[in-house]
Design a protein around this motif. Structure first.
Motif, PDB file in Angstrom:
ATOM      1  N   ARG A   1      -1.243  -6.135   6.957  1.00  0.00           N
ATOM      2  CA  ARG A   1      -1.008  -6.365   5.530  1.00  0.00           C
ATOM      3  C   ARG A   1       0.462  -6.696   5.260  1.00  0.00           C
ATOM      4  O   ARG A   1       0.778  -7.572   4.445  1.00  0.00           O
TER       5      ARG A   1
ATOM      6  N   VAL B   1      -6.073   2.119  14.489  1.00  0.00           N
ATOM      7  CA  VAL B   1      -6.641   0.941  13.821  1.00  0.00           C
ATOM      8  C   VAL B   1      -6.069   0.834  12.411  1.00  0.00           C
ATOM      9  O   VAL B   1      -5.725  -0.259  11.944  1.00  0.00           O
ATOM     10  N   ASP B   2      -5.930   1.980  11.729  1.00  0.00           N
ATOM     11  CA  ASP B   2      -5.342   1.981  10.384  1.00  0.00           C
ATOM     12  C   ASP B   2      -3.893   1.500  10.426  1.00  0.00           C
ATOM     13  O   ASP B   2      -3.448   0.763   9.535  1.00  0.00           O
ATOM     14  N   GLU B   3      -3.138   1.929  11.447  1.00  0.00           N
ATOM     15  CA  GLU B   3      -1.755   1.472  11.586  1.00  0.00           C
ATOM     16  C   GLU B   3      -1.708  -0.037  11.779  1.00  0.00           C
ATOM     17  O   GLU B   3      -0.861  -0.730  11.202  1.00  0.00           O
TER      18      GLU B   3
ATOM     19  N   ARG C   1      -7.485  -5.277  17.278  1.00  0.00           N
ATOM     20  CA  ARG C   1      -8.418  -4.258  16.773  1.00  0.00           C
ATOM     21  C   ARG C   1      -9.606  -4.118  17.717  1.00  0.00           C
ATOM     22  O   ARG C   1     -10.075  -3.000  17.989  1.00  0.00           O
TER      23      ARG C   1
ATOM     24  N   ASN D   1      -3.921  -2.174  10.756  1.00  0.00           N
ATOM     25  CA  ASN D   1      -4.265  -2.793   9.477  1.00  0.00           C
ATOM     26  C   ASN D   1      -3.059  -2.840   8.543  1.00  0.00           C
ATOM     27  O   ASN D   1      -2.843  -3.825   7.827  1.00  0.00           O
ATOM     28  N   ALA D   2      -2.267  -1.757   8.541  1.00  0.00           N
ATOM     29  CA  ALA D   2      -1.072  -1.717   7.687  1.00  0.00           C
ATOM     30  C   ALA D   2      -0.050  -2.759   8.140  1.00  0.00           C
ATOM     31  O   ALA D   2       0.586  -3.427   7.313  1.00  0.00           O
TER      32      ALA D   2
ATOM     33  N   GLN E   1       0.848  -1.183   0.000  1.00  0.00           N
ATOM     34  CA  GLN E   1       0.000   0.000   0.000  1.00  0.00           C
ATOM     35  C   GLN E   1       0.889   1.240   0.000  1.00  0.00           C
ATOM     36  O   GLN E   1       1.825   1.341   0.776  1.00  0.00           O
TER      37      GLN E   1
ATOM     38  N   SER F   1      -9.143   5.822  15.416  1.00  0.00           N
ATOM     39  CA  SER F   1      -9.224   5.184  14.094  1.00  0.00           C
ATOM     40  C   SER F   1      -7.863   5.131  13.407  1.00  0.00           C
ATOM     41  O   SER F   1      -7.561   4.178  12.689  1.00  0.00           O
ATOM     42  N   ARG F   2      -7.003   6.147  13.633  1.00  0.00           N
ATOM     43  CA  ARG F   2      -5.707   6.137  12.957  1.00  0.00           C
ATOM     44  C   ARG F   2      -4.821   5.012  13.475  1.00  0.00           C
ATOM     45  O   ARG F   2      -3.984   4.472  12.737  1.00  0.00           O
TER      46      ARG F   2
END
Length: 684
Positions: free
Chosen positions: A544, A536-538, A492, A540-541, A283, A533-534
């Protein structure tokens, strides 16, 4: 690495004013981004000075200002160059970033040169050195993140910033190798019995050549590095697979990845392996460079035929990698470097490096600016709101005093005594709210403890250990990916639960604030709750980037206890920042709300005291009453002026932050990169 044989002559350390035509487009845009940051920092300093003039700010405000200053001063832009050995990665880095030194900085001789990952950056607080991490450090199981904090684990080679040739000489160390037995190479994780093709060839004595170093950190005061650029030069496929942290941490954290393949070879099988295993699902901004187009130039072909051949290779590369052809840039890094050193504009144009630099800067730099803009806007808005609330509370209390004092005009001394007694009674009743605030503080602390319990460091380690235990019992570790996905889902869930509990705290405070405002005259205002939320985004990264390394191909490595120890440390080093950040956000928000209540309580007490003192001084004298009214009116005017000034100073920061870094030819940098390239070509 004889520069003279390549036609490179020594020049002054950095480019002269007359050489600007030779300067990289990326360098120019990056300099503009740095100027923008300097301008924002200056405005932020103005806001901080204004807030300091208003009296001591609370701990949360000071922390917010310090954090934003630190981010603006140390924000990094990481560009990673990836590819097989001998594809010209180091030469491309030389051409784009370091041609102004007048020489080849990174070694770029034929054959394999970069034997370990090389990270170029600048930390002005540290000595100018090349720091080399011995390959034997892999035996300790410590992650790179841990070893960065252990200077004694590295070999340090001092550099002379005034002589770029010293940097070139010192960097030859990254080419260093040593010979070990196969057993020793296996212990270091540099021998794979299941994949003989990637293993180094033993010599007559049965020893194999391996890199002498695990990682190299170059702390050098080049202008771009001083401004926050970090360049990561990676070795070829074998070493890329040999250092897990490079693929699991360093590459995923890069803001842009440049994948370099050879125009003379096209996309080889080993190129495809790197793309498939490390970059294809990444990403973020990824560019493909088809390097060494000078090797395709043939004196027996016309320029049009050569151009057609290059375009065919470009199209074939895009098709093989499954990317738009606009993201594949055919160029010659060596020709570009020589052209810049020799100030040869015609040769520089023929290298076609400018198109790639323009696309890199057009996509990457506006993204970094936007990230900082969001941070600046959020922080400054919060600072303005907090300061405005304080000024508003002060004006409201002054208005109450003003109303009371104006009502005393024409009153007798007996009436004044009665009013003073009433104020004392109100103050006494106000103190009754202190017990309620103590109860509120106790409940708040318990709720906060519950919200943070799931985000403790022990809980994070327990989740990681549970994941490792799950894959340990899995047959041949084939369930590693599934176990990791499940672990990420649990993490999460913890983050989301903590966010929900913080919202419950906010709802509890809302009801209490409403009651205190109505009954005791407070002016309590709720701040927006923490947004996790940021983080949670970290997470997710991270999920991945790790899942692609937990498939069948890693089953054997996952069965090795030493690798699992290193893997655990590495995973925790990636998860810790998100975990700590979530905890910090919740704690900061709660601290801000607690401070808000404490400040209001203190100010209300002072208000009662001032009202009583004013009545004691007046004692029925109308002239003293009028003087006191005038004094209160002047205080209100000062507070009003400060409120207006606050809005101006805060808006100056926001306006400075909203300024868009210019792009060459006035092209809109917000365009998608493919569209940007088309527009730029039209301008050309």
């Amino acid at each position: 690495m004889a520069e003279s044989s390549q036609g490179l002559r020594h020049r002054p350390t950095y480019a002269k004013q007359s050489d600007r035509a030779m300067t990289s487009a990326f360098s120019g845009r990056f300099d503009e981004l740095n100027q923008w940051r300097d301008a924002v920092r200056a405005r932020l300093d103005g806001l901080a000075a204004f807030l300091a003039e208003q009296g001591p700010s609370d701990v949360v405000e000071q922390s917010q200002i310090a954090s934003l200053r630190q981010r603006l001063s140390t924000d990094k832009l990481v560009v990673a160059f990836v590819g097989e050995f001998s594809r010209g990665k180091s030469e491309l880095i030389n051409a784009i970033f370091f041609a102004d030194t007048g020489r080849r900085v990174l070694p770029a001789t034929p054959g394999r040169t970069t034997m370990c990952p090389v990270e170029l950056s600048n930390d002005p607080t540290q000595p100018i050195t090349v720091s080399l991490l011995p390959i034997a450090s892999r035996l300790s199981g410590a992650s790179l993140a841990e070893l960065r904090r252990t200077p004694q684990a590295w070999t340090h080679v001092p550099l002379d910033a005034g002589h770029p040739e010293h940097l070139s000489s010192a960097l030859r160390e990254v080419m260093g190798t040593q010979r070990l037995s196969i057993a020793e190479a296996l212990a270091l994780g540099l021998w794979d019995e299941t994949n003989a093709d990637n293993n180094p060839k033993p010599d007559d004595s049965g020893r194999v050549e391996i890199p002498a170093w695990r990682h190299a950190l170059i702390n050098y005061p080049h202008p771009l590095l001083r401004q926050g650029l970090v360049v990561l030069d990676t070795p070829g496929l074998n070493a890329l697979g040999a250092e897990p942290e490079l693929t699991l941490s360093l590459l995923p954290s890069a803001h842009a990845t440049v994948f370099v393949v050879g125009a003379d070879t096209g996309v080889t099988q080993s190129d495809m392996a790197i793309w498939r295993d490390h970059l294809g699902s990444r990403q973020g901004a990824t560019f493909v460079v088809l390097n060494k187009i000078d090797a395709l130039r043939d004196p027996l072909l016309t320029p049009l035929q050569v151009a057609a051949h290059i375009e065919a290779q470009r199209t074939a590369t895009a098709r093989a990698l499954g990317v738009p052809v606009q993201r594949v840039f055919a160029l010659s890094a060596r020709q570009a470097l020589v052209a810049r050193v020799e100030s040869d504009a015609q040769s520089l144009a023929a290298s076609h490096v400018a198109e790639f630099e323009a696309a890199l800067s057009a996509e990457l730099l506006p993204q970094r600016q936007q990230v900082l803009q969001r941070l600046i806007n959020d922080t400054v808005t919060q600072l303005q709101q907090r300061a405005a609330r304080r000024l508003g509370d002060a004006r409201r209390q002054i208005a109450e005093q003003m109303l009371e004092l104006r009502g005393l005009r024409g009153k007798s001394s007996g009436r004044l005594r009665t009013i003073r007694q009433r104020i004392e009674q109100e103050a006494l009743e106000f103190e009754h709210c202190h017990s309620r605030l103590l109860a509120l503080r106790g409940l708040h602390s318990r709720l906060l403890e519950t919200a943070l319990e799931g985000l403790s460091e022990d809980q994070l380690k327990a989740e990681v250990d549970r994941f490792l235990a799950d894959i340990k019992v899995s047959m041949l570790k084939l369930g590693a990916r599934k176990a990791f996905v499940a672990a990420c889902a649990r993490l999460r869930e913890r983050l989301m639960k903590a966010g929900q509990q913080a919202q419950e705290i906010r709802e509890m405070l809302a009801g209490t604030f409403t009651h205190l405002n109505a009954e005791f005259g407070f002016g309590l205002v709720l701040m927006p709750g923490p947004d996790l939320s940021r983080f949670v985004d970290e997470l997710n990264a991270i999920e991945r980037s790790y899942t692609q390394y937990l498939g069948l191909g890693q089953a054997l490595r996952l069965s090795q206890p030493q690798f699992m120890v290193q893997f655990r440390r590495m995973l925790l080093s990636r998860l810790d920042p998100a975990w700590d950040g979530a905890r910090s956000d919740i704690e900061s928000w709660n601290g801000a709300m607690t401070t808000h209540v404490e400040v209001q309580l203190h100010e209300r007490r002072r208000s009662f005291q001032k009202r009583a003192e004013a009545l004691s001084r007046i004692r029925g004298a109308s002239d003293e009453l009028e003087l006191r009214i005038t004094d209160i009116e002047q205080q209100d005017e000062k507070l009003k002026s400060r409120s207006e000034r606050l809005a101006v100073v805060a808006q100056a920061v926001l306006s400075s932050a909203s300024t868009v870094v210019a792009c060459e030819g006035n092209i809109d940098v917000s365009l998608p990169v493919d569209e940007f390239i088309s527009v730029r070509q039209a301008h050309a």
